[in-house]
Design an enzyme around this catalytic site. Structure first.
Site, short mmCIF file in Angstrom:
data_model
loop_
_atom_site.label_atom_id
_atom_site.label_comp_id
_atom_site.label_asym_id
_atom_site.label_seq_id
_atom_site.Cartn_x
_atom_site.Cartn_y
_atom_site.Cartn_z
N LYS A 114 47.80 30.71 41.58
CA LYS A 114 46.98 31.75 42.21
C LYS A 114 46.85 31.39 43.68
O LYS A 114 47.00 30.22 44.06
CB LYS A 114 45.59 31.75 41.56
CG LYS A 114 44.82 33.02 41.71
CD LYS A 114 45.08 34.02 40.60
CE LYS A 114 44.29 35.28 40.78
NZ LYS A 114 44.53 36.26 39.73
N GLY A 135 31.59 47.64 36.52
CA GLY A 135 32.71 47.60 37.47
C GLY A 135 33.73 48.65 37.10
O GLY A 135 34.42 48.55 36.09
N GLY A 186 36.37 49.84 38.99
CA GLY A 186 37.45 49.84 39.98
C GLY A 186 38.77 50.24 39.34
O GLY A 186 38.81 51.05 38.40
N VAL A 239 40.82 48.78 37.25
CA VAL A 239 40.95 48.57 35.80
C VAL A 239 39.81 49.28 35.06
O VAL A 239 40.03 49.97 34.07
CB VAL A 239 40.93 47.07 35.45
CG1 VAL A 239 41.09 46.87 33.95
CG2 VAL A 239 42.02 46.32 36.21
P1 NAD Z 1 38.58 46.37 41.81
O1 NAD Z 1 38.26 45.64 43.05
O2 NAD Z 1 39.42 47.58 41.87
O3 NAD Z 1 37.22 46.82 41.05
C1 NAD Z 1 36.09 46.02 40.95
C2 NAD Z 1 34.89 46.96 40.87
O4 NAD Z 1 33.74 46.17 40.59
C3 NAD Z 1 34.61 47.73 42.16
O5 NAD Z 1 34.40 49.10 41.88
C4 NAD Z 1 33.34 47.07 42.71
O6 NAD Z 1 32.53 47.96 43.45
C5 NAD Z 1 32.67 46.64 41.43
N1 NAD Z 1 31.70 45.56 41.58
C6 NAD Z 1 31.77 44.47 42.38
N2 NAD Z 1 30.67 43.70 42.22
C7 NAD Z 1 29.91 44.31 41.28
C8 NAD Z 1 28.67 44.01 40.66
N3 NAD Z 1 27.97 42.93 40.99
N4 NAD Z 1 28.20 44.86 39.71
C9 NAD Z 1 28.89 45.97 39.37
N5 NAD Z 1 30.06 46.32 39.92
C10 NAD Z 1 30.57 45.50 40.85
O7 NAD Z 1 39.20 45.27 40.81
P2 NAD Z 1 40.12 45.51 39.55
O8 NAD Z 1 41.54 45.43 39.96
O9 NAD Z 1 39.62 46.71 38.79
O10 NAD Z 1 39.81 44.19 38.71
C11 NAD Z 1 38.57 44.04 38.05
C12 NAD Z 1 38.49 42.64 37.46
O11 NAD Z 1 39.56 42.44 36.55
C13 NAD Z 1 38.60 41.51 38.51
O12 NAD Z 1 37.79 40.43 38.09
C14 NAD Z 1 40.07 41.10 38.42
O13 NAD Z 1 40.28 39.75 38.78
C15 NAD Z 1 40.33 41.30 36.92
N6 NAD Z 1 41.74 41.55 36.62
C16 NAD Z 1 42.38 42.59 37.19
C17 NAD Z 1 43.73 42.81 36.89
C18 NAD Z 1 44.48 43.97 37.48
O14 NAD Z 1 45.58 44.28 37.00
N7 NAD Z 1 43.93 44.65 38.48
C19 NAD Z 1 44.39 41.96 36.00
C20 NAD Z 1 43.69 40.92 35.40
C21 NAD Z 1 42.35 40.71 35.73
#
Ligand code: NAD
Length: 368
Positions: free
Chosen positions: A94, A194, A196, A198
């Site tokens: 990472k 959250g 976002g 995903v």
């Molecule tokens: P993203 O940044 O698109 O979405 C994260 C969301 O969480 C945002 O809408 C943000 O406003 C919200 N957020 C942040 N802090 C918060 C809080 N305290 N309370 C409530 N909401 C909050 O990220 P993503 O790509 O959707 O990924 C989400 C999680 O999944 C991350 O931890 C990431 O590491 C993990 N993940 C993502 C992937 C991927 O393919 N994108 C793969 C494996 C793991």
């Protein structure tokens, strides 16, 4: 993978570097700095026994450099187990870039970062994570082949998030089957924290199956958009963790499953996308087990993204991506059953399967 517990003074004297923070037999940590672009990055290569280390780059405005180092150590270790349990020939790595992406991310900074990745000669492949976009990976691709998750128009597998969400959905259904004897999510109250990349897709999948989805996010504008788009409810209370529900899906940042929240949670199942959901896996895995909460290990059920980007290295098709991701359902059920049979936490059951695979590969490598 037992961690030797030393006192703070012993740590300083006996293990001034490798005994600190979340070091766990990491193979290589690379600190990268470039004054001209303001780049400060750390690449963590945890383990390459199964194959080259693959893991995304997170750009985040860390409070301290120690926080950044700790994050890259935890995240890269998680990637080793994620790849191992998913059956991929990949190691764990990472990278983190220190700074607010909205303020300091420039094409020049990303190019410089790509050049640092290139110096590792393929030992580490990068990809997108929090604070990164597919277009950033396209910039990195201009200076190194050791990057995945580039645009489909440039020959990449594209945005991994919908595939990640599909895998989480599969893991959630398996955990529901284990807890409720049916994998149907119809009528289940699901808290999605959250929404976002995903989280929103998970909302879509679960709402379409007839679940009662309650969403929470710090971004109010997004909450309203997602509510309107998918007909779900916005959480209006003071404390999400006390809400009556069947399933909690952490899809924001890690460590939300901790001493405080476990005490409050009323759900039977935890299944979400965030990495490192357990604040302290040695404490909180067993605590969930004692409380009878079925925890679908994060590194197992959020592997859709890595399956998707690995297609760029291993050369498999879209259909194969979806078949491998769907299989997260079976692996999750196997692990939950194994944990029950061996009276361990689900996290430990999943880790032991991943460790066995790594140990077997190490053994066969030494025999060659
Ligand atoms: P993203 O940044 O698109 O979405 C994260 C969301 O969480 C945002 O809408 C943000 O406003 C919200 N957020 C942040 N802090 C918060 C809080 N305290 N309370 C409530 N909401 C909050 O990220 P993503 O790509 O959707 O990924 C989400 C999680 O999944 C991350 O931890 C990431 O590491 C993990 N993940 C993502 C992937 C991927 O393919 N994108 C793969 C494996 C793991």
């Amino acid at each position: 993978m037992t961690t030797q517990v030393l006192t703070a003074n012993q740590l300083k004297k006996e293990a001034p570097v490798f005994g600190q923070l979340s070091f766990d037999n990491h193979e290589q940590i690379v600190f990268c700095q470039d004054k001209d672009t303001g780049l400060k990055a750390i690449i963590g290569v945890h383990n390459t026994i199964l194959g080259p280390a693959l893991g995304g780059t997170r750009m985040y405005d860390y409070q301290t450099e120690w926080d950044a180092l700790n994050d890259v150590l935890r995240l890269s270790r998680g990637m080793t187990y994620k790849a191992a349990i998913t059956g991929l020939d990949l190691g764990g790595g990472k990278a983190v870039i220190i700074g607010d992406p909205k303020k300091i991310k420039t094409p020049e900074l990303m190019t410089r970062f790509g050049k640092f990745v290139h110096t590792l000669g393929g030992k580490y492949y990068t990809a997108e994570d929090v604070g990164m976009e597919t277009s950033d990976m396209d910039i990195v691709r201009e200076v190194t082949p050791y990057v995945t998750g580039i645009s489909e128009s440039k020959g990449g597998a594209g945005n991994p998030s919908p595939v990640t969400a599909y895998g989480v959905y599969m893991g959630m259904k398996a955990a529901t089957k284990f807890a409720y004897a049916t994998d149907s999510l119809e009528g289940k109250r699901i808290l999605v924290e959250g929404i976002g990349h995903v989280g929103e897709e998970l909302v879509r999948l679960t709402a379409e199956e007839g679940a009662h989805v309650i969403i929470s996010d710090i971004n109010e504008e997004r909450l309203e958009q997602v509510r309107l788009k998918h007909g779900v409810e916005i959480f209006k209370g003071d404390d999400l963790y006390t809400e009556s529900a069947d399933i909690y899906a952490p899809c924001a940042l890690g460590a939300t499953v901790n001493d405080q929240t476990i005490r409050k949670l009323k759900v039977k199942v935890i299944a979400g996308a965030a990495n490192n959901q357990l604040a302290n896996e040695e404490v909180h895995g067993p605590l969930l087990q004692d409380k009878g909460i079925v925890y679908a290990p994060d590194f197992l059920i959020n592997a859709g993204g890595i399956i998707n980007v690995n297609a760029e290295i291993a050369g498999y098709s879209r259909d194969e991506i979806m078949v491998k991701t769907e299989n997260i359902y079976n692996t999750t059920l196997d692990i939950l059953n194994k944990a029950k049979a061996t009276n361990t936490s689900t996290n430990v059951a999943a880790l032991s399967i991943a460790e066995d695979r790594i140990a077997a590969k190490k053994e066969s490598n030494t025999q060659k």
